[in-house]
Structures are given as structure tokens and as C-alpha cells.
Design a protein around this motif. Sequence first.
Motif, PDB file in Angstrom:
ATOM      1  N   UNK A   1      50.999   4.156  61.657  1.00  0.00           N
ATOM      2  CA  UNK A   1      49.939   3.703  60.744  1.00  0.00           C
ATOM      3  C   UNK A   1      50.183   4.239  59.334  1.00  0.00           C
ATOM      4  N   UNK A   2      50.549   5.515  59.239  1.00  0.00           N
ATOM      5  CA  UNK A   2      50.827   6.113  57.927  1.00  0.00           C
ATOM      6  C   UNK A   2      52.041   5.470  57.261  1.00  0.00           C
ATOM      7  N   UNK A   3      53.055   5.144  58.050  1.00  0.00           N
ATOM      8  CA  UNK A   3      54.248   4.490  57.499  1.00  0.00           C
ATOM      9  C   UNK A   3      53.900   3.125  56.909  1.00  0.00           C
ATOM     10  N   UNK A   4      52.978   2.406  57.562  1.00  0.00           N
ATOM     11  CA  UNK A   4      52.550   1.108  57.024  1.00  0.00           C
ATOM     12  C   UNK A   4      51.854   1.290  55.677  1.00  0.00           C
TER      13      UNK A   4
ATOM     14  N   UNK B   1      45.889 -13.063  67.345  1.00  0.00           N
ATOM     15  CA  UNK B   1      46.735 -12.093  66.646  1.00  0.00           C
ATOM     16  C   UNK B   1      46.619 -10.745  67.345  1.00  0.00           C
ATOM     17  N   UNK B   2      47.756 -10.162  67.644  1.00  0.00           N
ATOM     18  CA  UNK B   2      47.792  -8.847  68.279  1.00  0.00           C
ATOM     19  C   UNK B   2      47.029  -7.831  67.426  1.00  0.00           C
ATOM     20  N   UNK B   3      46.153  -7.079  68.063  1.00  0.00           N
ATOM     21  CA  UNK B   3      45.284  -6.156  67.327  1.00  0.00           C
ATOM     22  C   UNK B   3      46.079  -5.082  66.595  1.00  0.00           C
TER      23      UNK B   3
ATOM     24  N   UNK C   1      55.380  -3.180  57.769  1.00  0.00           N
ATOM     25  CA  UNK C   1      54.971  -2.900  59.159  1.00  0.00           C
ATOM     26  C   UNK C   1      56.191  -2.400  59.927  1.00  0.00           C
ATOM     27  N   UNK C   2      56.480  -1.120  59.748  1.00  0.00           N
ATOM     28  CA  UNK C   2      57.681  -0.514  60.335  1.00  0.00           C
ATOM     29  C   UNK C   2      57.699  -0.673  61.855  1.00  0.00           C
ATOM     30  N   UNK C   3      56.543  -0.495  62.464  1.00  0.00           N
ATOM     31  CA  UNK C   3      56.507  -0.556  63.924  1.00  0.00           C
ATOM     32  C   UNK C   3      56.960  -1.914  64.447  1.00  0.00           C
ATOM     33  N   UNK C   4      56.616  -2.990  63.740  1.00  0.00           N
ATOM     34  CA  UNK C   4      56.965  -4.327  64.221  1.00  0.00           C
ATOM     35  C   UNK C   4      58.471  -4.540  64.293  1.00  0.00           C
ATOM     36  N   UNK C   5      59.223  -3.841  63.463  1.00  0.00           N
ATOM     37  CA  UNK C   5      60.685  -3.978  63.521  1.00  0.00           C
ATOM     38  C   UNK C   5      61.270  -3.208  64.700  1.00  0.00           C
TER      39      UNK C   5
ATOM     40  N   UNK D   1      47.217  -5.043  57.720  1.00  0.00           N
ATOM     41  CA  UNK D   1      46.136  -4.728  56.773  1.00  0.00           C
ATOM     42  C   UNK D   1      46.332  -3.353  56.136  1.00  0.00           C
ATOM     43  N   UNK D   2      46.881  -2.401  56.914  1.00  0.00           N
ATOM     44  CA  UNK D   2      47.183  -1.089  56.337  1.00  0.00           C
ATOM     45  C   UNK D   2      48.296  -1.205  55.293  1.00  0.00           C
ATOM     46  N   UNK D   3      49.292  -2.052  55.580  1.00  0.00           N
ATOM     47  CA  UNK D   3      50.403  -2.233  54.640  1.00  0.00           C
ATOM     48  C   UNK D   3      49.928  -2.895  53.351  1.00  0.00           C
ATOM     49  N   UNK D   4      49.006  -3.883  53.490  1.00  0.00           N
ATOM     50  CA  UNK D   4      48.494  -4.584  52.300  1.00  0.00           C
ATOM     51  C   UNK D   4      47.312  -3.851  51.662  1.00  0.00           C
ATOM     52  N   UNK D   5      46.777  -2.868  52.388  1.00  0.00           N
ATOM     53  CA  UNK D   5      45.702  -2.001  51.894  1.00  0.00           C
ATOM     54  C   UNK D   5      44.415  -2.761  51.586  1.00  0.00           C
TER      55      UNK D   5
END
Length: 321
Positions: free
Chosen positions: A181-184, A98-100, A190-194, A107-111
Amino acid sequence: MSRFTELFMGMLGAAPKKPEKVSDGVREIMRLKYLDKEGYIKEKLHIRSHQSTSHKWRNRRWAVLLAVNLLFVFSFWLDIQILEGALTASRFVGFHLIDLNSALHVMLAHKHIIVNLFIGTFTVFLIWVLLGGRSFCSWVCPYHLVAELTEKLHLKLVEKKWVTDHEFHRGTRTVFWVLFALLSIVTGYTIFETLSPTGILSRALIYGPGLALGWVFLLLLFEIFWSRRAWCRYVCPIGLTYGVVGTLSPLQVAYRVEHCFHEGDCRKVCLVPHVLDVTIKGRASEDHMGLGPDCTRCGLCVDACPTGALRFEVKGLAKLL
């Protein structure tokens, strides 16, 4: 400031500085170099006249990058189940990878810490600790290869003065790392992934193209007509994440002052030329130095160096072939 701290801060965006102290070894090398200026100039001209273009490390890197990404494609289309998934999350003969950066954002999104994700990142973590720097970017990332090819077009347009290259502060990448990271955390997504061209291209290769490729196309146009390799240099948090992980790697591109003529060919081809600041006359504090964690280990500078002042090394072992 220690060399380690200087390199780490440079990765975050700090500008390189002249060393406060220079070792006796460097002083002696520079003294001997210029003791016979005429001989030094003749040797430099001789090497320059006999210099041949090498693409050894570039070709090796392209071969590895294509092989990794095509293995994803063949595993899916031929259903051979060797390397399943995509670069964001995959499974290699049963081992979860899994990409780090992706795992961090999930994990940040799910807290909370997701155990399965943590296990899946451990193997990837070990791989990039060993390979070091931003090796993922130049040896695996499909966007890096596409951007590297379109970069040639950008440089031709700059040479003809049809466009101007616009540079941004390198610290913007650190700002974007924090922002994504803050957006997540705030959105739960996971905004960055989109937006990541790495994930978009990886999935498009394996599962077929989609509308998201339009975003990748716009990025490439921006880099061709406005700013050279802008996404990799100033935005993408993946490189920063892997750079931090690979800080203590035994593998490095090493620089030897003794063999350098300080002509700067290496800096012209480098994606992150600040790591080669030590090749400027008077900027090296030691006679033998590693380039640090922000180096992508792409090998372009090694290919470009006519004297072997730059080369791949494993600390404590001989240079790599």
C-alpha cells in the motif's frame, strides 16, 4: 478479549491462545466424552476403521474455480462477451467487477477516490461479504489451484526428508499488505499488480503467456523446495483484504465439539491451520463455533473430518449439502 477480536487479530498474525473462559456446554460435553473412556476409545477406533476418503468439497471447489477462469478464456477467444477482462477488473453481462485489493492500490497510487472504481467494487464487495472469509482465494484464484497441486510435491519431498519445510511468522502478510500500500502511495504505481501471481496467471490464461510467468514459476519452486504455500500464507495481501471484507459473513465452516475426537486430521490439510486451533482438546470456548475470517472456505477440513464435527453452515439455517 471477545471471540470476534481474537479471530480478527489472528487474521493479522496473532498466535491463537487458550480460552480464558469455557462455556458450561463445553464442560459438560468433555465430561460425558471421557466418563466412559473405554467406550470413547472403541467408538473412535470404529470410526477410524470405517473412514473413507472424501473429496466432495474439493471437487466442487475445483469445478467452480475452473469454470470461472475458463469463462474468461472462452468469452475472449469466442467473443461471446459474457465475462470480459481478467480477475483484476472485468465485466459480467454488463456489470463491472473490480478486485477490491487492486482498486484500493489504484486509488492509493492516484491519491484520490475514483468514482468508477468505487462503483465497480461495490458488487464484488457484496459477493464476498456474503460468501465470507477468504473464499476468493480457494474458489476463484488460479494461483491457489496451481499452488495446491505443487504443494503435494512439497509434502512428498518433506516426507522423504529431501527438503525441510520452513515456516515464517504469519504477521509478515500484514507487513506486506502495508508495504505494498505504501509503495503505491510513494511511487504512484500499483507495484503489487506487477508481482501478483493471481493477475499474472489470469491474464496468461486469457491473452496468452508472457515473461511474467517466469516469476510465477520461481514462486512455485520456492514453495516446493523451501516453504509450503509461502505466497498465500505469508505474502499475498489479497487474502487479507477479502478476509477483512468477509468478517461478518453468514457463511462459515462451523465446528461442533460434541462430534470431535481431536485427532488433528483437519489441521494437517488446512492451508491456515491456526483457524482450526479450536479443534485441539481444551481450546474451544463454545460447543458450536465458526472458524473465522481467515478461513479460506476450501472445504478440505470438512472432507477430512470423519465425524462431521466440521461442516459448512449458514448462520440460522441448516448445514449445506
